[in-house]
Design a protein around this motif. Structure first.
Motif, PDB file in Angstrom:
ATOM      1  N   MET A 293       0.841  -1.184   0.000  1.00  0.00           N
ATOM      2  CA  MET A 293       0.000   0.000   0.000  1.00  0.00           C
ATOM      3  C   MET A 293       0.881   1.240   0.000  1.00  0.00           C
ATOM      4  N   SER A 294       0.537   2.214  -0.829  1.00  0.00           N
ATOM      5  CA  SER A 294       1.294   3.457  -0.898  1.00  0.00           C
ATOM      6  C   SER A 294       0.977   4.352   0.293  1.00  0.00           C
ATOM      7  N   PRO A 295       1.986   5.069   0.788  1.00  0.00           N
ATOM      8  CA  PRO A 295       1.714   6.004   1.892  1.00  0.00           C
ATOM      9  C   PRO A 295       0.866   7.173   1.399  1.00  0.00           C
ATOM     10  N   THR A 296       0.114   7.747   2.283  1.00  0.00           N
ATOM     11  CA  THR A 296      -0.683   8.921   1.964  1.00  0.00           C
ATOM     12  C   THR A 296       0.009  10.132   2.567  1.00  0.00           C
ATOM     13  N   PHE A 297       0.394  11.044   1.716  1.00  0.00           N
ATOM     14  CA  PHE A 297       1.070  12.263   2.163  1.00  0.00           C
ATOM     15  C   PHE A 297       0.094  13.431   2.113  1.00  0.00           C
ATOM     16  N   SER A 298       0.202  14.327   3.069  1.00  0.00           N
ATOM     17  CA  SER A 298      -0.714  15.459   3.114  1.00  0.00           C
ATOM     18  C   SER A 298      -0.083  16.770   2.675  1.00  0.00           C
ATOM     19  N   ALA A 299       1.242  16.790   2.521  1.00  0.00           N
ATOM     20  CA  ALA A 299       1.902  18.042   2.138  1.00  0.00           C
ATOM     21  C   ALA A 299       3.303  17.758   1.622  1.00  0.00           C
ATOM     22  N   PHE A 300       3.899  18.772   1.020  1.00  0.00           N
ATOM     23  CA  PHE A 300       5.279  18.724   0.558  1.00  0.00           C
ATOM     24  C   PHE A 300       5.967  20.001   1.012  1.00  0.00           C
ATOM     25  N   ILE A 301       7.152  19.871   1.597  1.00  0.00           N
ATOM     26  CA  ILE A 301       7.982  21.020   1.957  1.00  0.00           C
ATOM     27  C   ILE A 301       9.356  20.801   1.343  1.00  0.00           C
ATOM     28  N   GLY A 302       9.800  21.743   0.542  1.00  0.00           N
ATOM     29  CA  GLY A 302      11.172  21.731   0.046  1.00  0.00           C
ATOM     30  C   GLY A 302      11.961  22.725   0.882  1.00  0.00           C
ATOM     31  N   PHE A 303      13.030  22.271   1.529  1.00  0.00           N
ATOM     32  CA  PHE A 303      13.847  23.153   2.364  1.00  0.00           C
ATOM     33  C   PHE A 303      15.102  23.573   1.610  1.00  0.00           C
ATOM     34  N   TYR A 304      15.454  24.850   1.761  1.00  0.00           N
ATOM     35  CA  TYR A 304      16.609  25.417   1.075  1.00  0.00           C
ATOM     36  C   TYR A 304      17.383  26.294   2.051  1.00  0.00           C
ATOM     37  N   PRO A 305      18.685  26.407   1.850  1.00  0.00           N
ATOM     38  CA  PRO A 305      19.482  27.260   2.726  1.00  0.00           C
ATOM     39  C   PRO A 305      19.372  28.722   2.318  1.00  0.00           C
ATOM     40  N   THR A 306      19.545  29.607   3.275  1.00  0.00           N
ATOM     41  CA  THR A 306      19.618  31.031   2.996  1.00  0.00           C
ATOM     42  C   THR A 306      20.679  31.654   3.892  1.00  0.00           C
ATOM     43  N   ALA A 307      21.387  32.621   3.364  1.00  0.00           N
ATOM     44  CA  ALA A 307      22.400  33.327   4.149  1.00  0.00           C
ATOM     45  C   ALA A 307      21.766  34.443   4.968  1.00  0.00           C
ATOM     46  N   ASP A 308      20.550  34.875   4.578  1.00  0.00           N
ATOM     47  CA  ASP A 308      19.902  36.015   5.233  1.00  0.00           C
ATOM     48  C   ASP A 308      18.401  35.733   5.325  1.00  0.00           C
ATOM     49  N   LEU A 309      17.956  35.230   6.457  1.00  0.00           N
ATOM     50  CA  LEU A 309      16.556  34.852   6.625  1.00  0.00           C
ATOM     51  C   LEU A 309      15.626  36.061   6.537  1.00  0.00           C
ATOM     52  N   ALA A 310      16.054  37.223   7.023  1.00  0.00           N
ATOM     53  CA  ALA A 310      15.210  38.426   6.955  1.00  0.00           C
ATOM     54  C   ALA A 310      14.998  38.863   5.507  1.00  0.00           C
ATOM     55  N   ALA A 311      16.057  38.870   4.696  1.00  0.00           N
ATOM     56  CA  ALA A 311      15.938  39.244   3.283  1.00  0.00           C
ATOM     57  C   ALA A 311      15.089  38.214   2.535  1.00  0.00           C
TER      58      ALA A 311
END
Length: 122
Positions: free
Chosen positions: A1-19
């Motif tokens: 049985m295939s898993p059921t996923f409710s969302a997708f999040i792609g995470f990426y690095p940033t040098a400046d979170l405020a910008a």
């Protein structure tokens, strides 16, 4: 049985979170869904999220592309140009992939593609 996923999040690095926050919320109009201190998660579409985590050094290869799909490619292009965002070129049709799109540069140098499909997704 295939898993059921409710969302997708792609995470990426940033040098400046405020910008990064200013760009994705203030310029592109995404919504901050979760503030985890050094990581922010933004809602893109139903079940789709972009996450950015502050890291000292960021070097994503140009083959990594964060693509946002919209019917208003030209409107987003104009908004980004007015905000001083760098784009590789003006929006254009790409017959090979059946899209109308352009690439812009995010605050940490990430490649952001804004596109619409010639034939809408189901």
């Amino acid at each position: 049985m295939s898993p059921t996923f409710s969302a997708f999040i792609g995470f990426y690095p940033t040098a400046d979170l405020a910008a990064t926050h200013d760009f994705y919320v203030g310029t592109l109009g995404l919504t901050l869904t979760r503030d985890q201190g050094t990581c922010h998660i933004y809602s893109v579409a139903s079940g789709g999220f972009l996450g950015f985590c502050e890291r000292g050094s960021v070097a994503l290869p140009s083959s990594v592309v964060l693509t946002l799909v919209t019917e208003d490619v030209d409107g987003v292009y104009q908004r980004l140009m007015a905000a001083g965002v760098v784009a590789e070129a003006a929006p254009k049709h790409n017959a090979e992939y059946g899209i109308y799109h352009f690439y812009a540069q995010g605050p940490s140098g990430e490649r952001v593609e804004i596109q619409r499909f010639s034939d809408p997704l189901p």
